[in-house]
Design an enzyme around this catalytic site. Structure first.
Site, PDB file in Angstrom:
ATOM      1  N   HIS A 147      12.215   1.203  -0.253  1.00 14.52           N
ATOM      2  CA  HIS A 147      11.875  -0.372   0.152  1.00 14.52           C
ATOM      3  C   HIS A 147      12.978  -0.870   1.121  1.00 14.52           C
ATOM      4  CE1 HIS A 147       8.053  -0.582  -1.855  1.00 14.52           C
ATOM      5  NE2 HIS A 147       8.512  -0.791  -3.025  1.00 14.52           N
ATOM      6  N   GLY A 192       0.968  -0.905  -0.130  1.00 12.50           N
ATOM      7  CA  GLY A 192       0.067   0.190  -0.101  1.00 12.50           C
ATOM      8  C   GLY A 192       0.744   1.317   0.049  1.00 12.50           C
ATOM      9  N   THR A 233       1.913   3.139  -2.261  1.00 14.04           N
ATOM     10  CA  THR A 233       1.261   4.270  -3.495  1.00 14.04           C
ATOM     11  C   THR A 233       0.215   5.022  -2.598  1.00 14.04           C
ATOM     12  OG1 THR A 233       1.495   2.647  -5.110  1.00 14.04           O
ATOM     13  CG2 THR A 233       0.385   4.600  -5.636  1.00 14.04           C
ATOM     14  N   TRP A 234      -0.573   4.209  -1.880  1.00  8.88           N
ATOM     15  CA  TRP A 234      -1.615   4.920  -1.088  1.00  8.88           C
ATOM     16  C   TRP A 234      -1.126   5.622  -0.120  1.00  8.88           C
ATOM     17  CZ3 TRP A 234      -4.802   1.665   2.769  1.00  8.88           C
ATOM     18  CH2 TRP A 234      -6.060   2.340   3.347  1.00  8.88           C
TER      19      TRP A 234
HETATM   20  P1  PAP Z   1       4.487  -0.867  -4.705  1.00  5.81           P
HETATM   21  O1  PAP Z   1       5.410  -1.491  -3.716  1.00  5.81           O
HETATM   22  O2  PAP Z   1       4.806  -1.236  -6.019  1.00  5.81           O
HETATM   23  O3  PAP Z   1       4.688   0.678  -4.746  1.00  5.81           O
HETATM   24  P2  PAP Z   1       2.139  -0.710  -3.247  1.00  5.81           P
HETATM   25  O4  PAP Z   1       1.635   0.700  -3.710  1.00  5.81           O
HETATM   26  O5  PAP Z   1       2.668  -0.926  -1.960  1.00  5.81           O
HETATM   27  O6  PAP Z   1       2.925  -1.093  -4.510  1.00  5.81           O
HETATM   28  O7  PAP Z   1       1.011  -1.946  -3.247  1.00  5.81           O
HETATM   29  C1  PAP Z   1       0.061  -1.918  -4.152  1.00  5.81           C
HETATM   30  C2  PAP Z   1      -1.179  -2.489  -3.477  1.00  5.81           C
HETATM   31  O8  PAP Z   1      -1.985  -1.272  -2.951  1.00  5.81           O
HETATM   32  C3  PAP Z   1      -2.311  -2.858  -4.447  1.00  5.81           C
HETATM   33  O9  PAP Z   1      -2.920  -3.830  -3.700  1.00  5.81           O
HETATM   34  P3  PAP Z   1      -3.735  -5.010  -4.514  1.00  5.81           P
HETATM   35  O10 PAP Z   1      -2.878  -5.774  -5.451  1.00  5.81           O
HETATM   36  O11 PAP Z   1      -4.237  -6.268  -3.422  1.00  5.81           O
HETATM   37  O12 PAP Z   1      -4.838  -4.611  -5.161  1.00  5.81           O
HETATM   38  C4  PAP Z   1      -3.042  -1.821  -4.892  1.00  5.81           C
HETATM   39  O13 PAP Z   1      -4.340  -2.182  -5.317  1.00  5.81           O
HETATM   40  C5  PAP Z   1      -3.223  -1.218  -3.374  1.00  5.81           C
HETATM   41  N1  PAP Z   1      -3.376   0.299  -3.467  1.00  5.81           N
HETATM   42  C6  PAP Z   1      -3.029   1.240  -4.084  1.00  5.81           C
HETATM   43  N2  PAP Z   1      -3.600   2.295  -4.110  1.00  5.81           N
HETATM   44  C7  PAP Z   1      -4.511   2.044  -2.972  1.00  5.81           C
HETATM   45  C8  PAP Z   1      -5.489   3.012  -2.143  1.00  5.81           C
HETATM   46  N3  PAP Z   1      -5.713   4.289  -2.449  1.00  5.81           N
HETATM   47  N4  PAP Z   1      -6.204   2.255  -1.214  1.00  5.81           N
HETATM   48  C9  PAP Z   1      -5.870   1.162  -0.866  1.00  5.81           C
HETATM   49  N5  PAP Z   1      -5.165   0.238  -1.660  1.00  5.81           N
HETATM   50  C10 PAP Z   1      -4.345   0.591  -2.580  1.00  5.81           C
END
Ligand code: PAP
Length: 320
Positions: free
Chosen positions: A136, A74, A76-77
């Site tokens: 990371h 998460g 990015t979130w």
């Molecule tokens: P990264 O390590 O490549 O940056 P990262 O953002 O840590 O990835 O994680 C991606 C996960 O966060 C995805 O989960 P999923 O595969 O189970 O769907 C992604 O969908 C989720 N994610 C991205 N944005 C949000 C958000 N705004 N709220 C909740 N989950 C999110």
């Protein structure tokens, strides 16, 4: 065997390696597929140069805010949330908010895999204070300047089963691996995944957060998902920029929560197309759900990860 094989990586400290030796050093590391093992952790080989440069050169400021995460939990979130909280006074008009036109990774870049990956010593002077960066890297591999600083560290982790499923989709979408789901899972269980072992990553920051709770805020994806506004307020307090009662009355906490929500961010044009850090931008937004792993795991796989994490986290208060 090259003349610079294992002994090279065994006896040299990273700060002793000069940039012209990076290539030989990196190629001397043990590899499995696209991953290289460096000081107990596995890194995509193409990120290694950035990792070394970051370790060698980054100078933390006391005011820095650093988001630390294993991949796919998460990040990015939370980048979006941190940016929105810290810069809220500059962006009162949400219709013109930078998150509407910039992917969160552009607003809060990774030090190792974005900034120090492109330049040995990138120019960071254009970043306003407080600087918001991310990495990371596990705690143990952070540059001394961060460990010695009083800058704030926000750590996020996630249920390892959902983390794994998220990683799998991400790698499949970006064609990072030719391994099957089962092969990738077996490697994850052995700790062989980007920035893994996952448990060692989580434990490295956990230990630090116990010792320095003023410095390290430890967050869990599932909690953030369940009660976003409660945690937004907690984050703002930790960063010493708490929401005022006036801001709360005006609904600012809810506004930021909605702005950064999966439903909102994933539908923005900027997050639906193109690439970010050489990855398909849309692959950063898959489902954003808790418990998606049940749709992918056999009971045996679930039990296997339960057993591993029970053993690794024995004696800690860490739960998933
Ligand atoms: P990264 O390590 O490549 O940056 P990262 O953002 O840590 O990835 O994680 C991606 C996960 O966060 C995805 O989960 P999923 O595969 O189970 O769907 C992604 O969908 C989720 N994610 C991205 N944005 C949000 C958000 N705004 N709220 C909740 N989950 C999110």
């Amino acid at each position: 065997m090259s003349t610079l094989d294992p002994p090279f990586s065994d006896h040299l400290q990273e700060d002793e390696i000069t940039p012209d030796q990076y290539g030989d050093f990196i190629s001397s590391l043990p590899t499995v597929g696209f991953l290289s093992q460096y000081r107990g952790f596995w890194f995509p080989t193409w990120h290694m140069q950035g990792v070394l440069s970051f370790q060698k050169h980054f100078q933390a400021h006391e005011t820095d805010i650093l988001l630390m995460t294993p991949p796919k939990v998460g990040t990015t979130w939370l980048k979006a949330i941190l940016f929105a909280i810290v810069n809220r006074k500059h962006h009162l008009d949400l219709q013109k908010h930078p998150l509407l036109t910039n992917n969160p990774h552009i607003l809060v870049p990774y030090l190792d895999i974005q900034l120090y990956n492109t330049k040995e010593v990138p120019d960071l002077t254009s970043f306003p204070s407080p600087r918001l960066f991310s990495t990371h890297l596990p705690y143990t591999l952070l540059p001394a300047s961060i460990k010695d600083s009083t800058c704030k560290i926000v750590y996020l982790y996630r249920n390892p089963k959902d983390t794994f499923v998220s990683l799998w989709h991400f790698m499949e979408k970006n064609e990072t691996t030719t391994d099957s789901f089962e092969e990738t899972f077996d490697k994850f269980c052995q700790g062989v995944n980007p920035f893994g072992p996952y448990w060692d990553h989580v434990l490295s920051y956990w230990n630090e957060s116990l010792e320095k709770s003023q410095r390290v805020l430890y967050l869990r994806y599932e909690e953030l998902k369940e009660q976003p506004t409660t945690h937004l307020k907690r984050i703002a307090e930790f960063l010493e920029c708490p929401f005022s009662s006036e801001e709360e009355t005006k609904g600012m906490v809810n506004d930021i929560s909605r702005l950064c929500s999966f439903d909102h961010l994933s539908k923005l044009e900027v997050n639906k197309s193109g690439t970010t850090i050489d990855m398909k931008t849309e692959s950063l937004f898959h489902r954003g759900k808790v418990g998606d792993w049940v749709n992918y795991f056999t009971p045996q796989m679930s039990e296997k990860l339960d057993d591993i994490f029970k053993e690794k986290f024995h004696g800690t208060r860490l739960t998933f």
